[in-house]
Design a protein around this motif. Structure first.
Motif, PDB file in Angstrom:
ATOM      1  N   TRP A 154     -12.180  71.195  -6.134  1.00 19.96           N
ATOM      2  CA  TRP A 154     -13.620  71.732  -5.288  1.00 19.96           C
ATOM      3  C   TRP A 154     -14.673  70.989  -5.066  1.00 19.96           C
ATOM      4  O   TRP A 154     -15.181  70.704  -4.195  1.00 19.96           O
ATOM      5  CB  TRP A 154     -13.909  73.151  -5.809  1.00 19.96           C
ATOM      6  N   SER A 160     -10.374  70.469  -0.175  1.00 23.40           N
ATOM      7  CA  SER A 160      -9.594  71.187  -1.245  1.00 23.40           C
ATOM      8  C   SER A 160     -10.525  72.725  -0.947  1.00 23.40           C
ATOM      9  O   SER A 160     -11.692  72.655  -0.853  1.00 23.40           O
ATOM     10  CB  SER A 160     -10.125  70.900  -2.422  1.00 23.40           C
ATOM     11  N   ALA A 161      -9.581  73.768  -1.037  1.00 24.39           N
ATOM     12  CA  ALA A 161     -10.156  75.038  -1.133  1.00 24.39           C
ATOM     13  C   ALA A 161      -9.346  75.829  -2.061  1.00 24.39           C
ATOM     14  O   ALA A 161      -8.631  76.794  -1.733  1.00 24.39           O
ATOM     15  CB  ALA A 161     -10.171  75.592   0.176  1.00 24.39           C
ATOM     16  N   SER A 167     -12.761  75.164   2.876  1.00 25.86           N
ATOM     17  CA  SER A 167     -13.079  73.754   2.291  1.00 25.86           C
ATOM     18  C   SER A 167     -14.502  73.234   2.756  1.00 25.86           C
ATOM     19  O   SER A 167     -15.023  73.774   3.744  1.00 25.86           O
ATOM     20  CB  SER A 167     -12.134  72.916   2.680  1.00 25.86           C
TER      21      SER A 167
END
Length: 239
Positions: A154, A160-161, A167
């Motif tokens: 993260w 990225s999520a 995200s």
């Protein structure tokens, strides 16, 4: 037409004190008292005084992310209110009565901040906070203890999520799209979340996504952006 936007970060919440990813929550009692100090700066002229909109919870999202440090949804270095909000809001205050648009995020904390400043603000979905997904309501320390690799992703991968929410790239795209609608909007005042303000600064500076983590936005901070009709610029105020 040259456009100008003053972005104001909402006042402090319990999540900031807990270093947590909040769900939708109200301001702290101390934050509400701070707003009464700043309120006179935003009072419109007597001839045009209007009754402030009462904040409601109707239509607000079930979850939003909030302010903090790198330990609270990446609000790096944010600190508790120290009572100096009023001077910091002078430019926003000067714009307030003459703004063509007064907007705010749909969360309870943004609505309360706007109402506390006696601003009749229109809730706008594009100004909602960064969605922390499954991490909402938890401290970053707890999440990191259980899922250190997810937290690392993260913080280092903008796409990225791992929490299942939004995200960093999605947040940046949302804020960029909103700003694109305001190049000819004249003067706008917006009460929103630190993450939204940081995303707006990243866009204005044409900075890489990782610059997001190097921007600090404490409660009731204000940032001014100006547009020449094509691109946004960060404007610093003189003392």
């Amino acid at each position: 037409m040259t456009a100008r936007i003053v972005l104001i970060s909402h006042a402090a919440t319990t999540a900031l004190q807990r270093a947590a990813f909040p769900m939708d929550e109200p301001l702290t009692d101390q934050a509400l008292r701070r707003l009464t100090t700043a309120r006179p700066l935003f009072s419109p002229p007597a001839a045009t005084t209007t009754t402030p909109r009462t904040p409601t919870t109707a239509g607000r999202p079930p979850r939003t992310a909030d302010e903090g440090t790198v330990t609270t949804n990446g609000e790096q270095g944010a600190s508790k209110s120290d009572g100096r909000e009023a001077p910091a809001l002078e430019e926003a205050a000067a714009l307030g009565p003459s703004a063509r648009k007064v907007l705010c995020g749909p969360s309870q904390r943004c609505l309360q901040t706007a109402a506390g400043l006696r601003l009749e603000a229109e809730p706008v979905e594009a100004l909602r906070d960064w969605d922390a997904g499954r991490w909402a309501g938890r401290t970053l320390a707890d999440v990191q203890a259980e899922h250190p690799e997810d937290v690392l992703a993260w913080l280092t991968d903008p796409a990225s999520a791992p929490h299942g929410g939004e995200s960093l790239l999605a947040l940046l795209d949302r804020v960029t799209a909103w700003l694109a609608t305001l190049h000819d909007a004249g003067r706008t005042l917006a009460v929103t979340h630190p993450a939204v303000i940081r995303a707006a600064v990243v866009h204005a500076l044409d900075a890489p996504p990782q610059a997001f983590w190097k921007i600090d936005v404490p409660p009731l901070a204000q940032v001014t952006l100006t547009s020449n009709g094509r691109r946004w610029h960060l404007r610093l105020s003189a003392p």
